[in-house]
Design a protein around this motif. Structure first.
Motif, PDB file in Angstrom:
ATOM      1  N   GLU A 139       0.832  -1.203   0.000  1.00  0.00           N
ATOM      2  CA  GLU A 139       0.000   0.000   0.000  1.00  0.00           C
ATOM      3  C   GLU A 139       0.871   1.258   0.000  1.00  0.00           C
ATOM      4  O   GLU A 139       0.577   2.231  -0.706  1.00  0.00           O
ATOM      5  CB  GLU A 139      -0.926   0.004   1.216  1.00  0.00           C
ATOM      6  CG  GLU A 139      -2.021  -1.064   1.185  1.00  0.00           C
ATOM      7  CD  GLU A 139      -2.813  -1.107   2.482  1.00  0.00           C
ATOM      8  OE1 GLU A 139      -2.471  -0.346   3.419  1.00  0.00           O
ATOM      9  OE2 GLU A 139      -3.759  -1.909   2.559  1.00  0.00           O
ATOM     10  N   LEU A 140       1.934   1.229   0.805  1.00  0.00           N
ATOM     11  CA  LEU A 140       2.807   2.397   0.903  1.00  0.00           C
ATOM     12  C   LEU A 140       3.582   2.620  -0.394  1.00  0.00           C
ATOM     13  O   LEU A 140       3.761   3.761  -0.830  1.00  0.00           O
ATOM     14  CB  LEU A 140       3.773   2.239   2.082  1.00  0.00           C
ATOM     15  CG  LEU A 140       3.132   2.369   3.459  1.00  0.00           C
ATOM     16  CD1 LEU A 140       4.101   1.952   4.548  1.00  0.00           C
ATOM     17  CD2 LEU A 140       2.665   3.811   3.701  1.00  0.00           C
ATOM     18  N   LEU A 141       4.046   1.545  -1.002  1.00  0.00           N
ATOM     19  CA  LEU A 141       4.736   1.694  -2.284  1.00  0.00           C
ATOM     20  C   LEU A 141       3.790   2.250  -3.343  1.00  0.00           C
ATOM     21  O   LEU A 141       4.190   3.078  -4.166  1.00  0.00           O
ATOM     22  CB  LEU A 141       5.323   0.350  -2.730  1.00  0.00           C
ATOM     23  CG  LEU A 141       6.556  -0.112  -1.944  1.00  0.00           C
ATOM     24  CD1 LEU A 141       6.950  -1.530  -2.348  1.00  0.00           C
ATOM     25  CD2 LEU A 141       7.733   0.843  -2.149  1.00  0.00           C
ATOM     26  N   ALA A 142       2.533   1.818  -3.312  1.00  0.00           N
ATOM     27  CA  ALA A 142       1.540   2.382  -4.234  1.00  0.00           C
ATOM     28  C   ALA A 142       1.334   3.865  -3.940  1.00  0.00           C
ATOM     29  O   ALA A 142       1.187   4.687  -4.858  1.00  0.00           O
ATOM     30  CB  ALA A 142       0.223   1.620  -4.114  1.00  0.00           C
ATOM     31  N   GLN A 143       1.345   4.219  -2.655  1.00  0.00           N
ATOM     32  CA  GLN A 143       1.132   5.607  -2.252  1.00  0.00           C
ATOM     33  C   GLN A 143       2.233   6.523  -2.797  1.00  0.00           C
ATOM     34  O   GLN A 143       1.973   7.684  -3.122  1.00  0.00           O
ATOM     35  CB  GLN A 143       1.091   5.700  -0.712  1.00  0.00           C
ATOM     36  CG  GLN A 143       0.763   7.074  -0.179  1.00  0.00           C
ATOM     37  CD  GLN A 143       0.655   7.078   1.346  1.00  0.00           C
ATOM     38  OE1 GLN A 143       0.314   6.079   1.959  1.00  0.00           O
ATOM     39  NE2 GLN A 143       0.982   8.202   1.949  1.00  0.00           N
ATOM     40  N   ARG A 169       9.456   3.537   3.516  1.00  0.00           N
ATOM     41  CA  ARG A 169      10.052   2.821   4.653  1.00  0.00           C
ATOM     42  C   ARG A 169       9.832   3.584   5.955  1.00  0.00           C
ATOM     43  O   ARG A 169       9.492   2.992   6.983  1.00  0.00           O
ATOM     44  CB  ARG A 169      11.553   2.614   4.401  1.00  0.00           C
ATOM     45  CG  ARG A 169      12.276   1.908   5.533  1.00  0.00           C
ATOM     46  CD  ARG A 169      13.754   1.749   5.231  1.00  0.00           C
ATOM     47  NE  ARG A 169      14.411   3.032   4.996  1.00  0.00           N
ATOM     48  CZ  ARG A 169      15.693   3.162   4.688  1.00  0.00           C
ATOM     49  NH1 ARG A 169      16.448   2.082   4.511  1.00  0.00           N
ATOM     50  NH2 ARG A 169      16.229   4.355   4.513  1.00  0.00           N
ATOM     51  N   ALA A 170      10.027   4.892   5.913  1.00  0.00           N
ATOM     52  CA  ALA A 170       9.809   5.691   7.123  1.00  0.00           C
ATOM     53  C   ALA A 170       8.342   5.669   7.537  1.00  0.00           C
ATOM     54  O   ALA A 170       8.022   5.616   8.730  1.00  0.00           O
ATOM     55  CB  ALA A 170      10.277   7.128   6.887  1.00  0.00           C
ATOM     56  N   LEU A 171       7.437   5.703   6.562  1.00  0.00           N
ATOM     57  CA  LEU A 171       6.006   5.707   6.857  1.00  0.00           C
ATOM     58  C   LEU A 171       5.526   4.356   7.385  1.00  0.00           C
ATOM     59  O   LEU A 171       4.474   4.283   8.036  1.00  0.00           O
ATOM     60  CB  LEU A 171       5.210   6.067   5.603  1.00  0.00           C
ATOM     61  CG  LEU A 171       5.364   7.510   5.099  1.00  0.00           C
ATOM     62  CD1 LEU A 171       4.690   7.651   3.738  1.00  0.00           C
ATOM     63  CD2 LEU A 171       4.772   8.501   6.096  1.00  0.00           C
ATOM     64  N   ALA A 172       6.281   3.295   7.121  1.00  0.00           N
ATOM     65  CA  ALA A 172       5.851   1.950   7.512  1.00  0.00           C
ATOM     66  C   ALA A 172       5.720   1.798   9.023  1.00  0.00           C
ATOM     67  O   ALA A 172       4.972   0.942   9.503  1.00  0.00           O
ATOM     68  CB  ALA A 172       6.820   0.905   6.959  1.00  0.00           C
ATOM     69  N   MET A 173       6.439   2.618   9.779  1.00  0.00           N
ATOM     70  CA  MET A 173       6.349   2.554  11.241  1.00  0.00           C
ATOM     71  C   MET A 173       5.229   3.439  11.786  1.00  0.00           C
ATOM     72  O   MET A 173       5.113   3.650  12.982  1.00  0.00           O
ATOM     73  CB  MET A 173       7.689   2.956  11.857  1.00  0.00           C
ATOM     74  CG  MET A 173       8.794   1.936  11.600  1.00  0.00           C
ATOM     75  SD  MET A 173       8.489   0.344  12.396  1.00  0.00           S
ATOM     76  CE  MET A 173       8.905   0.744  14.098  1.00  0.00           C
TER      77      MET A 173
END
Length: 260
Positions: A139-143, A169-173
């Motif tokens: 989802e984050l990579l799509a974002q 990567r930073a948003l994943a946390m």
């Protein structure tokens, strides 16, 4: 504590923050606040202390004097009897989970795919189930516009794509605060826009951000407040459009005349 007082708590609060490297005083009493949902952009000449201040927010650098708070919590220290005691590394690491940081250089794991880089911390640090981390990572990579690059390795990606992976990567946390330290300065000019586009999107979603950059167009368009630093102090601050159109301090005038 009431809901109103919680919402009134600044996301970042710096009180007379100083940082010395030996005899060199890099920060000379920085006092400022960043409200929740605000985008604060810091500009200034090289060596003015901007990046050092950013690293202090995340306790990657210890302060020499003063206090820094993130969402009401003292960063890196416990206060007992009016004295500060530095936290143990494990406590600092736990506190740091709430703050995402994107550096000038991407620092991706070269042996992991884009998706592998994004899910590393949630799985290894936060204990998230791998299946959940993978779903969130996609989802984050799509974002950040990289849905089709999940299985690509860093060497197969452009600099702009690598930096967007670093943002994911930073948003994943699931941080409450994002710090950006010159995130486009290592990129070729044609790749800058794609990274700034992701940052603008984050700002539009209400992410609290402190950004060190020389991208004055981004500052004018996205920032709620512009802070000009020079010589380890805040020289001038205010609405970006006002500061750029009518800088009050001669040091700000000299800097803006060079970069704009």
């Amino acid at each position: 504590m009431t809901a109103e007082s919680v919402s009134a708590t600044p996301m970042v609060k710096a009180e007379l923050v100083c940082k010395n490297f030996g005899a060199l005083q890099v920060l000379k009493g920085i006092t400022l606040e960043v409200q929740k949902g605000q985008v604060l952009v810091m500009v200034g000449p090289s060596g003015s202390g901007k990046s050092t201040f950013l690293r202090c927010i995340n306790h990657l650098e210890t302060v020499s004097a003063g206090r820094l708070y993130v969402d009401g919590a003292l960063v890196g220290y416990n206060e007992r009897g009016g004295k500060l005691h530095e936290m143990k590394p494990r406590e600092v690491a736990k506190q740091r989970r709430d703050v995402g940081m994107v550096f000038q250089h991407f620092n991706l794991f070269p042996h992991r795919t884009a998706l592998g880089n994004v899910i590393e911390a949630p799985v290894q640090v936060a204990g998230v189930k791998k299946s959940e981390a993978v779903e969130r990572g996609k989802e984050l990579l799509a974002q950040v516009g990289l849905a089709d690059k999940a299985q690509a390795y860093p060497a197969q990606l452009s600099g702009g794509q690598q930096q967007r992976v670093a943002i994911a990567r930073a948003l994943a946390m699931q941080p409450k605060l994002m710090l950006f330290d010159e995130p486009t300065s290592a990129l070729d000019p044609e790749l800058v826009g794609e990274v700034l586009g992701v940052m603008k999107k984050l700002a539009g979603q209400g992410m609290t951000m402190v950004v060190v950059t020389h991208e004055m167009g981004f500052a004018r368009e996205v920032a709620d407040e512009l802070v000009f630093m020079d010589g380890g102090v805040v020289v001038e601050r205010g609405n970006p459009r006002d500061v750029m159109a009518n800088p009050q301090h001669e040091r700000t005038q000299a800097f803006l005349s060079k970069v704009m």
